[in-house]
Design a protein around this motif. Structure first.
Motif, mmCIF file in Angstrom:
data_model
loop_
_atom_site.group_PDB
_atom_site.id
_atom_site.type_symbol
_atom_site.label_atom_id
_atom_site.label_comp_id
_atom_site.label_asym_id
_atom_site.label_seq_id
_atom_site.Cartn_x
_atom_site.Cartn_y
_atom_site.Cartn_z
ATOM 1 N N THR A 76 0.847 -1.188 0.000
ATOM 2 C CA THR A 76 0.000 0.000 0.000
ATOM 3 C C THR A 76 0.882 1.238 0.000
ATOM 4 O OG1 THR A 76 -1.692 -1.153 1.271
ATOM 5 C CG2 THR A 76 -1.777 1.235 1.295
ATOM 6 N N CYS A 77 0.441 2.275 -0.706
ATOM 7 C CA CYS A 77 1.126 3.563 -0.690
ATOM 8 C C CYS A 77 0.117 4.663 -0.366
ATOM 9 C CB CYS A 77 1.732 3.885 -2.052
ATOM 10 S SG CYS A 77 3.172 2.925 -2.458
ATOM 11 N N VAL A 78 0.576 5.650 0.375
ATOM 12 C CA VAL A 78 -0.244 6.819 0.672
ATOM 13 C C VAL A 78 0.664 8.044 0.652
ATOM 14 C CG1 VAL A 78 0.002 6.585 3.173
ATOM 15 C CG2 VAL A 78 -1.973 7.797 2.240
ATOM 16 N N ALA A 79 0.143 9.141 0.108
ATOM 17 C CA ALA A 79 0.905 10.393 0.070
ATOM 18 C C ALA A 79 0.482 11.277 1.230
ATOM 19 C CB ALA A 79 0.678 11.113 -1.249
ATOM 20 N N HIS A 80 1.470 11.930 1.826
ATOM 21 C CA HIS A 80 1.217 12.937 2.862
ATOM 22 C C HIS A 80 2.234 14.052 2.656
ATOM 23 C CE1 HIS A 80 0.021 14.737 6.603
ATOM 24 N NE2 HIS A 80 1.275 14.700 7.038
ATOM 25 N N ARG A 81 1.728 15.240 2.368
ATOM 26 C CA ARG A 81 2.567 16.381 2.015
ATOM 27 C C ARG A 81 3.430 16.006 0.822
ATOM 28 N NH1 ARG A 81 3.554 18.185 8.153
ATOM 29 N NH2 ARG A 81 1.433 18.920 8.507
ATOM 30 N N ASP A 82 4.741 16.117 0.918
ATOM 31 C CA ASP A 82 5.612 15.809 -0.227
ATOM 32 C C ASP A 82 6.277 14.446 -0.114
ATOM 33 O OD1 ASP A 82 5.035 18.147 -1.501
ATOM 34 O OD2 ASP A 82 6.814 19.209 -0.812
ATOM 35 N N ARG A 83 5.707 13.569 0.681
ATOM 36 C CA ARG A 83 6.291 12.237 0.866
ATOM 37 C C ARG A 83 5.270 11.159 0.531
ATOM 38 N NH1 ARG A 83 9.373 13.096 6.628
ATOM 39 N NH2 ARG A 83 10.995 14.463 5.819
#
Length: 124
Positions: A70-77
């Motif tokens: 699973t991948c999730v984006a938070h801000r620039d990461r």
């Protein structure tokens, strides 16, 4: 089999698994593929991956290819969690952090230590 997340104008697609992969490929640690779709130009690029010979420290903390992650984006990461690889034959319980906007543009993934998590407050 891939997992994707968006940062800015780009879609980052991580890894995956193909049954066509040879047994020999499964037996060595291959860094996960990262493909990037620029939504302004609609062009795909593949990010280079570190090698054990040229970037041993980065190679050591780069996740190997996997499926079921699973991948999730938070801000620039982008945070990558879980998945399984037939290379290890176990589920991965390591959280990785990918910083796509930090040059140079190879994979910058760092292992996150449990000591980095804030402690829960005991006050009521």
């Amino acid at each position: 089999n891939q997992a994707s997340a968006v940062v800015g104008e780009c879609v980052y697609s991580f890894g995956g698994y193909c049954q066509q992969t040879s047994f020999a490929e499964l037996k060595h640690r291959s860094p996960i593929d990262v493909h990037v779709l620029n939504t302004l130009t609609f062009r795909w690029t593949r990010r280079p991956v570190p090698t054990a010979a040229h970037e041993p420290r980065q190679y050591a903390c780069t996740p190997y290819f996997r499926y079921g992650h699973t991948c999730v984006a938070h801000r620039d990461r982008i945070y990558l969690w879980g998945g399984r690889s037939d290379w290890t034959n176990v589920l991965c319980n390591t959280l990785f952090c990918y910083e796509p906007r930090k040059p140079p543009f190879y994979i910058r993934i760092c292992l996150l230590s449990p000591t980095l998590w804030p402690q829960a407050s005991s006050s009521s």
